[in-house]
Design a protein around this motif. Structure first.
Motif, mmCIF file in Angstrom:
data_model
loop_
_atom_site.group_PDB
_atom_site.id
_atom_site.type_symbol
_atom_site.label_atom_id
_atom_site.label_comp_id
_atom_site.label_asym_id
_atom_site.label_seq_id
_atom_site.Cartn_x
_atom_site.Cartn_y
_atom_site.Cartn_z
ATOM 1 N N LYS A 35 42.522 38.697 33.698
ATOM 2 C CA LYS A 35 42.896 39.944 33.275
ATOM 3 C C LYS A 35 42.745 40.365 31.813
ATOM 4 O O LYS A 35 42.583 41.636 31.421
ATOM 5 C CB LYS A 35 44.131 40.146 34.139
ATOM 6 C CG LYS A 35 45.038 41.525 33.682
ATOM 7 C CD LYS A 35 46.378 41.386 34.403
ATOM 8 C CE LYS A 35 46.939 42.881 34.257
ATOM 9 N NZ LYS A 35 48.275 42.731 34.886
ATOM 10 N N GLN B 238 45.474 35.369 34.999
ATOM 11 C CA GLN B 238 46.013 35.931 33.898
ATOM 12 C C GLN B 238 44.864 36.076 32.943
ATOM 13 O O GLN B 238 44.853 37.279 32.183
ATOM 14 C CB GLN B 238 47.122 35.349 33.546
ATOM 15 C CG GLN B 238 47.782 36.023 32.410
ATOM 16 C CD GLN B 238 49.122 35.502 31.861
ATOM 17 O OE1 GLN B 238 49.497 34.385 32.446
ATOM 18 N NE2 GLN B 238 49.987 36.072 30.961
ATOM 19 N N SER C 123 39.221 40.800 30.532
ATOM 20 C CA SER C 123 38.426 41.763 30.966
ATOM 21 C C SER C 123 37.938 42.799 30.304
ATOM 22 O O SER C 123 36.799 43.325 30.215
ATOM 23 C CB SER C 123 39.352 42.366 32.087
ATOM 24 O OG SER C 123 40.145 43.296 31.691
#
Length: 872
Positions: free
Chosen positions: A611, A608, A614
C-alpha cells in the motif's frame, strides 16, 4: 394440671427469671417437686407390673437347671452300673468258654465271616464319616480279603446266603466313596501334612501306585485346590492373592514333608506311615476294628486275623531323587496368570498394588523355608510371591502407569482445547501481552515460595492461561508420583524420594523399581511428544490461528520451566537424555508455532508495504520525505574558492519509518525480551526481506529521479545497517543489488560528493533510532562497527533503570552521539575540497569544536544529549 405439667417439661430457666417474679418462681419450684415425685411413683408401679412375669420365669429356670443336673447325674450312674455288669459277664463267659474246634464247625466259621463282612461295611462308613480315609481304605482291603475267603467256601453253603452278593455290591460302592472322599480332602486349600499323607497312602494301598504316580496325583489335586481359590468369590483382590500365596506355600510345604523329609527322618511322611501299615511288625488290620463282644469271635480264621495290606513296590522306598517340578512351576504360573487376568484389572492405582504386595509379604513362611526349597529341588532363592506373582504385579503397574500418563495427556489436550476454543481474539488475548505485563497487580509479588504468579511470570511472558495449563499438567504428574512412590520406594512422595537410600533387605522387595522407573520415563517421553502433534493438528483449521499459535508456543516454552514433577518423571536415575530430548522437541515445536506468528506479521508487513509503495511518484514522495541535511562544501581552484551547499537525506522516509514502527509494535506486543533468539532473528530477517523486496519492485517498475534514488538508497542503507547481519549473505546480496541499481540512477559526480555524507547520516540515524527501534536489532554486536560496543564498555554509570535482560541484548536508550569517539563517527557540516585539476579532491573534514563532544555522565548527560544530537 395437665397444662402446667406440659409447661414444666418445656421450661426455659433463663426466660423464667426474666418474665416472672420471685413469688411465682417459688410456686413453680413447688410444682416441679410435686411433678418429680409423681413420676417416681409411676415408674415404680410400671416396673413392678411389667417385670413380674420375668422374675417368676427366672425362678422357674433356676429350678429347672437344678432338676436337669440331677437327671444327668442319675443317667451317668446308670450307665456306669451297666458297664460294670457287662464287664463282669464277659469275664465269666471267657472263663467258661470251651475250646472250639474250627474244623468241626464250618458253618459257624461261615457265619462269623458273613457277619464280619456286614460289620466291615459299617466300619468303613463310620471311618468315612470321621474323615479317616486311610482307615477306611484299610477296612476296605480287609473286607475284600474276607469276601475272597468266602468265595472259596463250598457252593452248597454259598447258595444258602443270597445276602452275600448284596454285601459285595455295597462294598464296591464304598470303594467309590473312599476315592471321592480322598479327592475332596486332597483338594482342600489348607490341609496338614498328616492328612495329606494319610489320604495319599489310602490311594497307594487301593491302587498300588508308584511314588512318581503318587506325586503326579498330589500335584494335580493341588492345582485343583489353587483353581478353587482363584474361582472363589473374595471380598477384594488383595484377599484373593493372599489366599493364593498361602495355597502355594502350603503345597510346597506338603510336597517336602510328604515326599522328601519329615521331622528328623530322611523319609517323607508318606513312607513313614506306610511302614507302620505294611511291615510285618505292624499290627493286623482286624486289631483296628472295634468288634462287638460275641463268642463267634473265636471262629474268625487266622488268615483274617493276621491280615495286613501289602504294597508290592515298597522296599523301603523313599522320595524319588531329582524330582523335576518344572512342569508344575510352568503350569502353575500360567494358571496364576489366567486367574488374575480379570482380577488385576480391578486395581486402578499403583498404590493398590503396593497394598497387595505388602499383604502378601506379611504371610509367614516356615522357619526352615530355604532348606525346604533346597530339598524339594526348587530354584535357588525360591519365593512364591516373586516367582508367581511379581511379574504380574509389575506388568499391571506398567499398564497403570501407561494408562495414567496417557490420561494426563488426554486431559491436558481437553483443557488446551477448551482454552484455545475460548475468546483469544479479545483485547486481553495472547496476541498482545502488554495489558498483562505492564499493569501492576497486588499479586505481582507472591509470598509463597516457588509460586508461579506475579512478576516472575510476567518477566517470562507467561500469561495466566499458560500458567494454569502448566500447573494442571504438573499437578497430574505429582499425583502420579504420589501414586507410584509407595510401591517404588515404600514411603510417601517427597522431592528427594528418588535418591532415598534403601537397605539391602529391601532390594528384593523393590526388585522391579528400575524397570518401572524406566517405563514411567519412556511413557512420559513418548506421550509428551504426541502432545505437539495434537497442538499442530488442532490449530490447522481453527480461527484466531495466530493467537492460538502464540499460546501453544508460550505453553511449550513454559512446560520445561514450570513443571518440575513432569521433569522428575522424565529424569529417573539421573538420566537427563530423555528430558533433553523433550526440551529440544518442545523448543522446535515452539519455534514452529512462532513461525505462524512470524508469517502473519510478514503478510501484514507485505500488505502495508504494498500500500505504501503503490505510488512512488514525485508528488507522493513529497509527503513521505523528511527534512534533508544541508551541507556546505568548498571547491578551491588556482584563482579562488567556490562555496556551495548540498542536501542529502538525514532520516529514513516516513514510509520506512511506518513499516519499522509497525514491526517494532508487533514485537512489543509479544514482549521481545521473552522471544527465543532464533525466532527473533527469523522475524527480523523475513520482515526485512519483505521490505527490501518492495524497494526492489518500486525500483524496477518506476522511473526515479536523483532525489528519490538518494532517499531510497538512504532507506536501504539504513535497513541494512540496522537489521541485517553481515553473516546473512542472502540479504546482504539483495541489499547490495538494490543499492547498485539506485547508485546507477544518480549522477556519478554527485554520488561521489554525496556518498560519504549519506553514509555518515545513515550511521547517525541508526544510532539515534536504536532506542525506539531497538527491538529490530538482530544482536547486541550489530552496531559494534559504529562504536556502540565501545561506548557501552566505557559507560560505568548508566543513567537508565535496569530492566530484565532480553533474549537479544540491545541498548534500551541511546546514550548520545557525542560520547562516540570522533574517529569512529565524525560529525561534519563543512567539507573542503581542493581543485588542482579537473577532478575534485576531498580534503580532511573539519572537526566540530562543540564542547558537548566531551564525555558526560549522569542525568546532565542524558538530558543534555536529548536536546542536542537526539533530535538533530
Amino acid at each position: 394440671m395437665a397444662r402446667i405439667s406440659y409447661n414444666l417439661l418445656e421450661l426455659d430457666v433463663d426466660k423464667l427469671f426474666e418474665e416472672h417474679k420471685i413469688e411465682e418462681i417459688v410456686e413453680i419450684e413447688k410444682l416441679l417437686d410435686a411433678e418429680i415425685e409423681r413420676k417416681r411413683v409411676e415408674l415404680r408401679s410400671m416396673v413392678g407390673d411389667r417385670y413380674k412375669d420375668v422374675l417368676a420365669a427366672s425362678d422357674a429356670i433356676k429350678n429347672m437347671k437344678t432338676i436337669s443336673q440331677q437327671i444327668v447325674d442319675n443317667i451317668q450312674n446308670i450307665t456306669d452300673i451297666c458297664e460294670d455288669l457287662i464287664e463282669s459277664k464277659d469275664d465269666k463267659a471267657a472263663k467258661t468258654l470251651p475250646e472250639i474246634d474250627t474244623k468241626c464247625n464250618e458253618e459257624r466259621v461261615l457265619i462269623v465271616q458273613v457277619r464280619l463282612a456286614i460289620f466291615m461295611n459299617e466300619q468303613i462308613w463310620t471311618a468315612l464319616d470321621g474323615g479317616d480315609n486311610l482307615t477306611a481304605a484299610q477296612f476296605y482291603l480287609l473286607a475284600q480279603h474276607i469276601h475272597m475267603g468266602l468265595s472259596l467256601t463250598k457252593k452248597e453253603y454259598l447258595d444258602k446266603l443270597p445276602l452275600l452278593k448284596q454285601i459285595r455290591a455295597n462294598l464296591a460302592t464304598l470303594r467309590d466313596q473312599i476315592f471321592e472322599r480322598i479327592k475332596q480332602k486332597l483338594e482342600f486349600v489348607e490341609i496338614t501334612a498328616e492328612e495329606t499323607s494319610s489320604n495319599l497312602n489310602a490311594l497307594l494301598l487301593l491302587r498300588n501306585q508308584s511314588a512318581t504316580d503318587l506325586l503326579n496325583i498330589f500335584i494335580e489335586h493341588r492345582k485343583i485346590a489353587l483353581n478353587t481359590v482363584i474361582n472363589t468369590s473374595h471380598a477384594s483382590v488383595r484377599l484373593q492373592i493372599s489366599a493364593m500365596v498361602r495355597c502355594l506355600i502350603t503345597t510346597i510345604h506338603l510336597l517336602h514333608d510328604c515326599f522328601m523329609c519329615y521331622g528328623n527322618s530322611k523319609k517323607g511322611l508318606i513312607w513313614q506311615q506306610l511302614e507302620n501299615i505294611v511291615e510285618d511288625e505292624s499290627i493286623p488290620t482286624l486289631s483296628k476294628v472295634d468288634l462287638p463282644v460275641t463268642p463267634l469271635i473265636a471262629y474268625i480264621p487266622d488268615v483274617i486275623k493276621q491280615f495286613r495290606p501289602k504294597y508290592k513296590s515298597f522296599v523301603g522306598e523313599s522320595a524319588p531323587e531329582n524330582v523335576k517340578l518344572g512342569e508344575w512351576l510352568a503350569s502353575t504360573k500360567e494358571s496364576v496368570c489366567k486367574g488374575l487376568e480379570s482380577s488385576l484389572k480391578l486395581i486402578t492405582s499403583v498404590k493398590g498394588l503396593h497394598i497387595i504386595r505388602e499383604e502378601a509379604l506379611k504371610i509367614e513362611l516356615p522357619s526352615d523355608w530355604e532348606r525346604i526349597c533346597s530339598e524339594s529341588n526348587l530354584p535357588e532363592n525360591f519365593n512364591v510371591w516373586y516367582y508367581f506373582f511379581q511379574s504380574l504385579i509389575t506388568k499391571r503397574a506398567s499398564e497403570l502407569i501407561s494408562k495414567k500418563v496417557s490420561c494426563i495427556i488426554k486431559d491436558l489436550e481437553s483443557e488446551i482445547r477448551e482454552v484455545l476454543s475460548g475468546n483469544l481474539g479479545s483485547e486481553h488475548g495472547e496476541t498482545d501481552l502488554r495489558w498483562y505485563t505492564w499493569v501492576e497487580d497486588p499479586t505481582d509479588v507472591s509470598r509463597i515460595e516457588n509460586k508461579h504468579t506475579g512478576l516472575s511470570m510476567k518477566t517470562l511472558g507467561y500469561s495466566q492461561n499458560v500458567v494454569n495449563l502448566c500447573e494442571k499438567l504438573d499437578g497430574k504428574y505429582l499425583e502420579l508420583l504420589i501414586d507410584v512412590s509407595q510401591y517404588l520406594y515404600g514411603k510417601e512422595f517427597t522431592d528427594d524420594v528418588i535418591i532415598y537410600p534403601h537397605l539391602k533387605s529391601d532390594r528384593k522387595k523393590f526388585v522391579d523399581r528400575e524397570e518401572l522407573e524406566n517405563h514411567l520415563r519412556l511413557e512420559s517421553t513418548k506421550n509428551s511428544t504426541s502432545l505437539t502433534l495434537f497442538l499442530h493438528d488442532f490449530i490447522k483449521s481453527e480461527s484466531h490461528k495466530v493467537a492460538k499459535s502464540l499460546l501453544c508456543a508460550r505453553f511449550l516454552q513454559a512446560v520445561t520451566n514450570l513443571c518440575p514433577h513432569f521433569n522428575k518423571c522424565c529424569t529417573f536415575n539421573a538420566s537427563t537424555e530423555d528430558w533433553s530430548r523433550i526440551c529440544g522437541h518442545f523448543t522446535k515445536s515452539s519455534v514452529q508455532f512462532w513461525e505462524n506468528w512470524i508469517e502473519s506479521c510478514v503478510q501484514e508487513t507485505d500488505k502495508q508495504a504494498r500500500k505504501l509503495f503503490s505510488d512512488v511518484s514525485v508528488c507522493s514522495m513529497i509527503s513521505v520525505l523528511l527534512r534533508w541535511d544541508s551541507i556546505e562544501i568548498q571547491e578551491q581552484t588556482d584563482e579562488k574558492i567556490f562555496k556551495s551547499q548540498i542536501k542529502v537525506p538525514l532520516k529514513p522516509s516516513l514510509t520506512l519509518h511506518r513499516l519499522l514502527s509497525k514491526l517494532n509494535d508487533d514485537l512489543s506486543h509479544v514482549l521481545p525480551h521473552t522471544l527465543p533468539k532464533q525466532v527473533h532473528l527469523q522475524f527480523i530477517e523475513k520482515t526485512t526481506e519483505t521490505i527490501l523486496n518492495h524497494y526492489k519492485l518500486a525500483l524496477d517498475h518506476n522511473q526515479l529521479n536523483q532525489n528519490q534514488s538518494l532517499q531510497l538508497l538512504f532507506d536501504v542503507k539504513f535497513v541494512t545497517t540496522f537489521s541485517i547481519q553481515r553473516e546473512n549473505s542472502k540479504l546482504v546480496a539483495l541489499s547490495q543489488e538494490i543499492c547498485d541499481k539506485l547508485r546507477a540512477r544518480i549522477d556519478p559526480f554527485d554520488l561521489d560528493v554525496f556518498y560519504s555524507h549519506l553514509q555518515n547520516n545513515v550511521k547517525r540515524a541508526v544510532l539515534q533510532s536504536q532506542a525506539i527501534l531497538g527491538c529490530l536489532l538482530p544482536s547486541s554486536a550489530q552496531l559494534a562497527n559504529l562504536g556502540v560496543g565501545e561506548k557501552f564498555k566505557e559507560e560505568k554509570e548508566p543513567s537508565v533503570m535496569a530492566l530484565s535482560v532480553p533474549s537479544v541484548s540491545f541498548p534500551l536508550f541511546c546514550t548520545f552521539a557525542h560520547q562516540i569517539p570522533a574517529q569512529k563517527a565524525p560529525v561534519v557540516d563543512v567539507q573542503e575540497v581542493k581543485v588542482s585539476s579537473p577532478k575534485l579532491t576531498k580534503t580532511t573534514p573539519k572537526r566540530s569544536q562543540d564542547p558537548t563532544a566531551a564525555i558526560r555522565s549522569g542525568a546532565a548527560a542524558l538530558f543534555g544529549g536529548l536536546t542536542t544530537d537526539w533530535f538533530s
